[in-house]
Each structure stands twice: as structure tokens, then as C-alpha cells.
Design an enzyme around this catalytic site. Structure first.
Site, PDB file in Angstrom:
ATOM      1  N   ASN A  10      30.302  31.784  51.760  1.00  0.00           N
ATOM      2  CA  ASN A  10      31.204  32.486  50.851  1.00  0.00           C
ATOM      3  C   ASN A  10      30.554  33.775  50.371  1.00  0.00           C
ATOM      4  OD1 ASN A  10      32.907  33.430  48.876  1.00  0.00           O
ATOM      5  ND2 ASN A  10      33.138  31.476  47.840  1.00  0.00           N
TER       6      ASN A  10
ATOM      7  N   THR B 178      42.602  42.450  32.899  1.00  0.00           N
ATOM      8  CA  THR B 178      43.534  41.331  32.776  1.00  0.00           C
ATOM      9  C   THR B 178      42.895  40.040  33.264  1.00  0.00           C
ATOM     10  OG1 THR B 178      44.469  41.561  35.001  1.00  0.00           O
ATOM     11  CG2 THR B 178      45.450  42.920  33.259  1.00  0.00           C
TER      12      THR B 178
ATOM     13  N   HIS C  13      43.714  38.437  35.757  1.00  0.00           N
ATOM     14  CA  HIS C  13      43.816  38.377  37.214  1.00  0.00           C
ATOM     15  C   HIS C  13      42.455  38.132  37.873  1.00  0.00           C
ATOM     16  CE1 HIS C  13      45.936  39.001  40.960  1.00  0.00           C
ATOM     17  NE2 HIS C  13      45.037  39.882  41.333  1.00  0.00           N
TER      18      HIS C  13
ATOM     19  N   ALA D 291      35.562  41.298  47.740  1.00  0.00           N
ATOM     20  CA  ALA D 291      35.047  41.712  46.435  1.00  0.00           C
ATOM     21  C   ALA D 291      36.156  41.636  45.405  1.00  0.00           C
ATOM     22  CB  ALA D 291      34.482  43.126  46.509  1.00  0.00           C
ATOM     23  N   VAL D 292      35.886  40.912  44.339  1.00  0.00           N
ATOM     24  CA  VAL D 292      36.798  40.826  43.205  1.00  0.00           C
ATOM     25  C   VAL D 292      36.046  41.445  42.025  1.00  0.00           C
ATOM     26  CG1 VAL D 292      38.209  39.320  41.765  1.00  0.00           C
ATOM     27  CG2 VAL D 292      37.746  38.682  44.147  1.00  0.00           C
TER      28      VAL D 292
END
EC number: 2.5.1.78
Length: 164
Positions: A115, A88, A90, A82-83
């Protein structure tokens, strides 16, 4: 016109599945894994035919997938993580690079990879998607493992026999 058709095959019996799970955003990742593993079992994949490894975060997932693919021991692989967007750049970096790395391993090693790295704006969005995304990854891995195995047997499909 007659044409061949390969139906969806979600039979997991006898398939070996490797799972790479990121630990960053751990509650989300664990929920993804639980849903994924439960669906694998529901579709006939035996517990002993599943190998789970964990890595620190989404950027480390492709390397672990590559090592699993190199082993030749798996019919399909699953990436879980998990992103979640922060303040930012990032988020974009991690999302894009992990996705590109997963695709590269899939194509370089000719192995199906589901994925399941979520990319969301908020924690709530990530939690809301864990169950369905985890199950979807299990189904995708099994379907693509069966499809790629079937397509491997099509080497001469559609070619005229030169000996006729």
C-alpha cells in the site's frame, strides 16, 4: 529450542507485479511510480513482467486491484496514490476507505499488496515521501510475493506423520 527461519528474499526475477496508480495529485503519484518501477528493475523484475494501470483517484484503486487479483496473473500488487488533507472530512473518508478496500482485496484474494497511498497534511509532505515510499513499495511487494510463495509450501509443517 531450534526453530525454522525464512530470511528476507528481495529477488524479483521471474515475479509478475501489477501496479495501480491513482492520477489525482498527479505529480506526487508519478514520482511514486518512477521510484517504484526503478526499484523493481533494480531488484530484478523485468519490465515486461510489470503491468501499470491508472485510475482517477484513491477510491478507485481497490476495484482495479481486485480485477488484477482475480486474473491470477500476478505474484504481488502495488497501490500508489496520494491523499492530501484539505479543509473537509473528505480526507478521512478517502484515506480510510481506500486503505480498507486494499486490505480487503489482499485478504480476499490471498495476494500481497504493497500500500503506497500516501496520506499527508500538505503537498510538501507528500513530495518529500515519494522517493522512499515508492522504493519501499517495490521492496515490500517482492518480499511478500516471495514469502507467500514459500509459506504456500508449508502445508504440513509441524504436523506429526500419522503413518509413523
Amino acid at each position: 529450542m531450534d526453530h525454522g527461519f525464512y530470511p528476507t528474499n528481495l529477488e524479483g526475477e521471474g515475479l509478475r507485479i501489477g501496479i495501480v496508480q491513482a492520477r489525482f495529485n498527479e505529480p506526487v503519484c508519478e514520482a511514486l511510480r518512477e521510484a517504484c518501477v526503478a526499484e523493481l528493475e533494480q531488484l530484478g523484475v523485468a519490465g515486461e513482467d510489470v503491468l501499470l494501470v491508472t485510475v482517477p483517484g484513491a477510491l478507485e484503486v481497490p476495484l482495479a486491484l481486485q480485477k488484477m487479483a482475480e486474473s491470477g496473473q500476478f505474484d504481488a500488487l502495488i497501490a500508489l496514490g496520494a491523499v492530501i488533507r484539505g479543509e473537509t472530512y473528505h480526507f478521512e473518508l478517502v484515506s480510510n476507505e481506500s486503505g480498507a478496500g486494499i486490505t480487503r482485496v489482499c485478504l480476499d484474494f490471498n495476494i500481497a499488496i504493497a500500500n503506497g497511498i500516501l496520506t499527508t497534511d500538505t503537498d510538501a509532505q507528500a513530495h518529500a515521501r515519494t522517493r522512499e515510499k515508492g522504493r519501499d513499495c517495490a521492496r515490500t511487494a517482492i518480499e511478500m510475493a516471495n514469502l507467500t510463495a514459500a509459506l504456500d509450501g508449508l502445508q504440513d509443517h509441524g504436523q506429526d506423520d500419522e503413518n509413523e
